[in-house]
Design a protein around this motif. Structure first.
Motif, PDB file in Angstrom:
ATOM      1  N   TYR A  39      29.541  16.489  19.527  1.00 31.40           N
ATOM      2  CA  TYR A  39      30.776  16.216  20.267  1.00 31.40           C
ATOM      3  C   TYR A  39      31.354  14.870  19.850  1.00 31.40           C
ATOM      4  O   TYR A  39      32.560  14.748  19.582  1.00 31.40           O
ATOM      5  N   LYS A  66      34.989  14.170  18.008  1.00 34.69           N
ATOM      6  CA  LYS A  66      35.960  13.318  18.700  1.00 34.69           C
ATOM      7  C   LYS A  66      36.313  12.088  17.874  1.00 34.69           C
ATOM      8  O   LYS A  66      37.500  11.701  17.805  1.00 34.69           O
ATOM      9  N   TYR A 107      29.461  20.475  21.851  1.00 31.98           N
ATOM     10  CA  TYR A 107      30.336  20.927  22.924  1.00 31.98           C
ATOM     11  C   TYR A 107      31.652  20.193  22.750  1.00 31.98           C
ATOM     12  O   TYR A 107      31.786  19.338  21.860  1.00 31.98           O
ATOM     13  N   TYR A 108      32.645  20.516  23.566  1.00 32.57           N
ATOM     14  CA  TYR A 108      34.010  20.111  23.251  1.00 32.57           C
ATOM     15  C   TYR A 108      34.679  19.302  24.365  1.00 32.57           C
ATOM     16  O   TYR A 108      35.875  19.042  24.303  1.00 32.57           O
ATOM     17  N   ASP A 109      33.883  18.905  25.346  1.00 27.71           N
ATOM     18  CA  ASP A 109      34.409  18.136  26.470  1.00 27.71           C
ATOM     19  C   ASP A 109      33.286  17.253  26.990  1.00 27.71           C
ATOM     20  O   ASP A 109      32.116  17.656  26.959  1.00 27.71           O
ATOM     21  N   GLU A 155      40.479  10.588  30.580  1.00 24.61           N
ATOM     22  CA  GLU A 155      39.692  11.811  30.712  1.00 24.61           C
ATOM     23  C   GLU A 155      40.271  12.933  29.861  1.00 24.61           C
ATOM     24  O   GLU A 155      39.530  13.666  29.191  1.00 24.61           O
ATOM     25  N   LYS A 156      41.573  13.070  29.848  1.00 21.51           N
ATOM     26  CA  LYS A 156      42.200  14.094  29.009  1.00 21.51           C
ATOM     27  C   LYS A 156      41.945  13.831  27.529  1.00 21.51           C
ATOM     28  O   LYS A 156      41.650  14.740  26.758  1.00 21.51           O
ATOM     29  N   SER A 178      38.741  15.062  26.098  1.00 18.95           N
ATOM     30  CA  SER A 178      38.580  16.506  25.935  1.00 18.95           C
ATOM     31  C   SER A 178      39.166  16.935  24.596  1.00 18.95           C
ATOM     32  O   SER A 178      40.362  16.763  24.342  1.00 18.95           O
ATOM     33  N   TRP A 225      39.620  19.927  23.704  1.00 25.07           N
ATOM     34  CA  TRP A 225      40.594  20.994  24.002  1.00 25.07           C
ATOM     35  C   TRP A 225      41.973  20.392  24.244  1.00 25.07           C
ATOM     36  O   TRP A 225      42.963  20.808  23.641  1.00 25.07           O
ATOM     37  N   TRP A 226      42.030  19.417  25.157  1.00 21.71           N
ATOM     38  CA  TRP A 226      43.325  18.815  25.501  1.00 21.71           C
ATOM     39  C   TRP A 226      43.900  18.077  24.300  1.00 21.71           C
ATOM     40  O   TRP A 226      45.092  18.199  23.995  1.00 21.71           O
ATOM     41  N   TYR A 227      43.061  17.309  23.624  1.00 19.66           N
ATOM     42  CA  TYR A 227      43.563  16.445  22.564  1.00 19.66           C
ATOM     43  C   TYR A 227      44.186  17.250  21.431  1.00 19.66           C
ATOM     44  O   TYR A 227      45.270  16.915  20.929  1.00 19.66           O
ATOM     45  N   ASP A 260      32.731  29.354  22.995  1.00 17.25           N
ATOM     46  CA  ASP A 260      33.596  28.169  22.943  1.00 17.25           C
ATOM     47  C   ASP A 260      33.897  27.767  21.501  1.00 17.25           C
ATOM     48  O   ASP A 260      35.020  27.329  21.187  1.00 17.25           O
TER      49      ASP A 260
END
Length: 289
Positions: free
Chosen positions: A162, A166, A184-186, A204-205, A208, A210-212, A237
């Motif tokens: 992760y 990131k 994992y992705y978050d 927090e976003k 993530s 996913w969000w980014y 996922d």
């Protein structure tokens, strides 16, 4: 190595017991201590230097580099002794399947025992800054790492996976490639992490993936994810993440999907040779001057 920087070598070891004592033949693993100039985080690590680093005919050569991260809590020794990163890199380079590369091996738990998930925690450990800025700068100041924006990659398993994804997504100007083995992705929120974001919804976003990758400008970096069809909880996922990134040029996505595996060293050892070759293909640098 080169000049100064907040890095101190405190020991060294052979790459393999049978590798001989000559670093110009089998390379060397150095044990180091790093203190981040900006984050003020101090962490131990191991650095693998390939044989070419010590050979007279390559005295002016620079090398691409990769940060290699464990899971949580993990030990840096496991990257050397159980996952065999230095030995694998040595064997692949000797076989002409990748270029010689410097590996910087450590755990993402740089503020033990807290699991900071490579986040800059408000009022707490600035872990992302340590990995994105302090560590590459310290290593480059001490060792002959190639210069330029595509000289560094990052790879890790589980929590380290992760973090690797990131770091490459958030800092493509530093990391040209990031590989997550069983990632994992978050960022989780549990007793080991504590409150990582202190109510900061934007932070927090951003943590993530996913969000980014849905909302931020697509980073110019390459990502690799791995999973197994049976035995791995991140399989569904991972397929969703691959589909998400496919439409986000210039971000590039690759994958290793095994028929069966698991969240363990045996599975990661099977994936590491292909992962190192993938990193090598995506990093620039490495030349004689």
């Amino acid at each position: 190595g080169g000049g100064g920087g907040p890095l101190r070598v405190v020991g060294d070891r052979r790459v393999t017991p049978a590798g001989g004592a000559r670093p110009d033949v089998s390379g060397r693993v150095e044990e180091i201590r790093v203190v981040g100039r900006t984050s003020r985080i101090a962490s131990p690590a191991y650095v693998y230097l390939p044989p070419e680093y010590f050979q007279a005919r390559h005295r002016g050569r620079t090398f691409p580099a990769a940060v290699v991260l464990t899971g949580y809590p993990g030990t840096a020794e496991a990257l050397v002794d159980k996952l065999h990163y230095p030995r694998t890199a040595l064997e692949l380079a000797k076989a002409g399947r990748m270029r010689p590369m410097i590996l910087v091996m450590l755990r993402p738990t740089v503020a033990p025992p807290r699991d900071t998930e490579c986040v800059d925690v408000p009022g707490g450990p600035q872990t992302e800054t340590f990995f994105a800025k302090d560590l590459p700068q310290a290593v480059s100041a001490h060792y002959r790492v190639a210069e330029g924006p595509r000289s560094w990659g990052v790879v890790g398993n589980s929590t380290g996976g992760y973090c690797a994804l990131k770091l490459a997504a958030h800092h493509p100007e530093v990391y040209a490639a990031g590989a997550g083995l069983s990632p994992y992705y978050d960022a989780p929120n549990d007793p080991t992490t504590g409150d990582l974001f202190q109510g900061d919804e934007g932070l927090e976003k951003r943590a993530s993936l996913w969000w980014y990758l849905k909302n931020a400008p697509a980073p110019d970096t390459s990502l690799l994810v791995t999973s197994s069809r049976t035995g791995e909880t991140n399989y569904e996922d991972t397929l969703k993440f691959i589909d998400l990134v496919k439409g986000k040029r210039p971000t590039r996505i690759s994958s290793i999907i095994l028929e069966s595996g698991g969240h363990n060293f045996n599975t990661w050892r099977r994936e590491i040779p292909a992962t190192l070759r993938w990193l090598d293909e995506r990093l620039g640098g490495g030349r004689d001057s």
